[in-house]
Scaffold this motif. Structure first.
Motif, PDB file in Angstrom:
ATOM      1  N   ARG A   1      34.639  27.171  12.185  1.00  0.00           N
ATOM      2  CA  ARG A   1      34.092  26.866  13.430  1.00  0.00           C
ATOM      3  C   ARG A   1      34.668  25.534  13.605  1.00  0.00           C
ATOM      4  N   VAL A   2      35.353  25.240  14.748  1.00  0.00           N
ATOM      5  CA  VAL A   2      35.926  24.132  14.971  1.00  0.00           C
ATOM      6  C   VAL A   2      35.007  23.191  15.976  1.00  0.00           C
ATOM      7  N   ILE A   3      34.522  22.258  15.665  1.00  0.00           N
ATOM      8  CA  ILE A   3      33.813  21.170  16.650  1.00  0.00           C
ATOM      9  C   ILE A   3      34.774  20.577  17.533  1.00  0.00           C
ATOM     10  N   SER A   4      34.431  20.832  18.806  1.00  0.00           N
ATOM     11  CA  SER A   4      35.346  20.046  19.829  1.00  0.00           C
ATOM     12  C   SER A   4      34.660  18.899  20.452  1.00  0.00           C
ATOM     13  N   ARG A   5      35.414  18.255  21.127  1.00  0.00           N
ATOM     14  CA  ARG A   5      34.964  16.884  21.814  1.00  0.00           C
ATOM     15  C   ARG A   5      33.933  17.366  23.027  1.00  0.00           C
ATOM     16  N   GLU A   6      34.299  18.397  23.565  1.00  0.00           N
ATOM     17  CA  GLU A   6      33.330  19.096  24.662  1.00  0.00           C
ATOM     18  C   GLU A   6      32.173  19.721  24.072  1.00  0.00           C
ATOM     19  N   ASP A   7      32.306  20.285  22.674  1.00  0.00           N
ATOM     20  CA  ASP A   7      31.075  20.598  22.078  1.00  0.00           C
ATOM     21  C   ASP A   7      29.878  19.420  21.867  1.00  0.00           C
ATOM     22  N   ILE A   8      30.442  18.332  21.670  1.00  0.00           N
ATOM     23  CA  ILE A   8      29.723  17.163  21.381  1.00  0.00           C
ATOM     24  C   ILE A   8      29.154  16.531  22.488  1.00  0.00           C
ATOM     25  N   ALA A   9      29.933  16.478  23.598  1.00  0.00           N
ATOM     26  CA  ALA A   9      29.322  16.291  25.141  1.00  0.00           C
ATOM     27  C   ALA A   9      28.409  17.106  25.410  1.00  0.00           C
ATOM     28  N   ALA A  10      28.559  18.312  25.297  1.00  0.00           N
ATOM     29  CA  ALA A  10      27.539  19.440  25.673  1.00  0.00           C
ATOM     30  C   ALA A  10      26.306  19.072  24.992  1.00  0.00           C
ATOM     31  N   PHE A  11      26.498  18.991  23.618  1.00  0.00           N
ATOM     32  CA  PHE A  11      25.072  19.036  22.731  1.00  0.00           C
ATOM     33  C   PHE A  11      24.314  17.519  23.034  1.00  0.00           C
ATOM     34  N   ALA A  12      25.113  16.538  23.429  1.00  0.00           N
ATOM     35  CA  ALA A  12      24.311  15.345  24.013  1.00  0.00           C
ATOM     36  C   ALA A  12      23.584  15.648  25.220  1.00  0.00           C
ATOM     37  N   ASP A  13      24.212  16.349  26.102  1.00  0.00           N
ATOM     38  CA  ASP A  13      23.444  16.754  27.166  1.00  0.00           C
ATOM     39  C   ASP A  13      22.212  17.616  26.882  1.00  0.00           C
ATOM     40  N   VAL A  14      22.495  18.468  26.073  1.00  0.00           N
ATOM     41  CA  VAL A  14      21.367  19.300  25.633  1.00  0.00           C
ATOM     42  C   VAL A  14      20.278  18.899  25.001  1.00  0.00           C
ATOM     43  N   SER A  15      20.550  17.938  24.127  1.00  0.00           N
ATOM     44  CA  SER A  15      19.644  17.138  23.309  1.00  0.00           C
ATOM     45  C   SER A  15      18.982  15.840  23.777  1.00  0.00           C
ATOM     46  N   ASP A  16      19.628  15.507  24.913  1.00  0.00           N
ATOM     47  CA  ASP A  16      19.499  14.147  25.509  1.00  0.00           C
ATOM     48  C   ASP A  16      19.669  12.956  24.351  1.00  0.00           C
ATOM     49  N   ASP A  17      20.589  13.384  23.413  1.00  0.00           N
ATOM     50  CA  ASP A  17      21.041  12.221  22.319  1.00  0.00           C
ATOM     51  C   ASP A  17      22.190  11.656  22.739  1.00  0.00           C
ATOM     52  N   HIS A  18      22.333  10.784  23.628  1.00  0.00           N
ATOM     53  CA  HIS A  18      23.587  10.127  24.046  1.00  0.00           C
ATOM     54  C   HIS A  18      24.103   8.665  23.231  1.00  0.00           C
TER      55      HIS A  18
END
Length: 135
Positions: free
Chosen positions: A33-50
């Protein structure tokens, strides 16, 4: 979240296992599984961890890492997805009772994750028709 970027890992597939199919020492490797920059941004939004290290390219460039890094728990979430996707636990897992995790090194956008799990112990409790498997 955007679809996972995958390497060709179609040969990694396991039949669902019952408790009695497991034995200490058995090892399994799950997908890629490749972790993308978009994955990181989406996870920040879902988790509210910015946290800036995960979200701010300018700030992250000034850190010892030199760029943004994935949230550790995003990596754990991707690992659970790899375990599920391979089919080993399909229809057999009732619950994950606990999870112990160490973060040994950062995961950067574009890094590829692979999950390896080894059966450590079997416990036939709580009932005769099921048990606990510790990986």
């Amino acid at each position: 979240m955007p679809a996972a970027q995958e390497s060709d890992d179609s040969s990694v597939s396991y039949e669902p296992h019952r408790f009695e199919d497991f034995a200490p020492g058995q090892a399994y490797e799950f997908g890629k599984r490749v972790i993308s920059r978009e994955d990181i941004a989406a996870f920040a939004d879902v988790s509210d961890d910015h946290t800036a290290l995960h979200c701010d390219d300018g700030y992250a460039a000034t850190t010892p890492f030199g760029s943004v890094v994935s949230h550790g728990v995003l990596n754990v979430a991707a690992a659970t997805g790899l375990a599920y996707r391979c089919g080993l636990f399909e229809g057999t897992v009732l619950a994950v009772l606990s999870l112990e995790t160490r973060f040994d090194r950062p995961v950067f956008p574009g890094d590829e994750l692979t999950l390896r799990m080894t059966v450590k112990e079997l416990d036939p409790r709580p009932r005769p028709d099921r048990g606990r498997v510790t990986f």
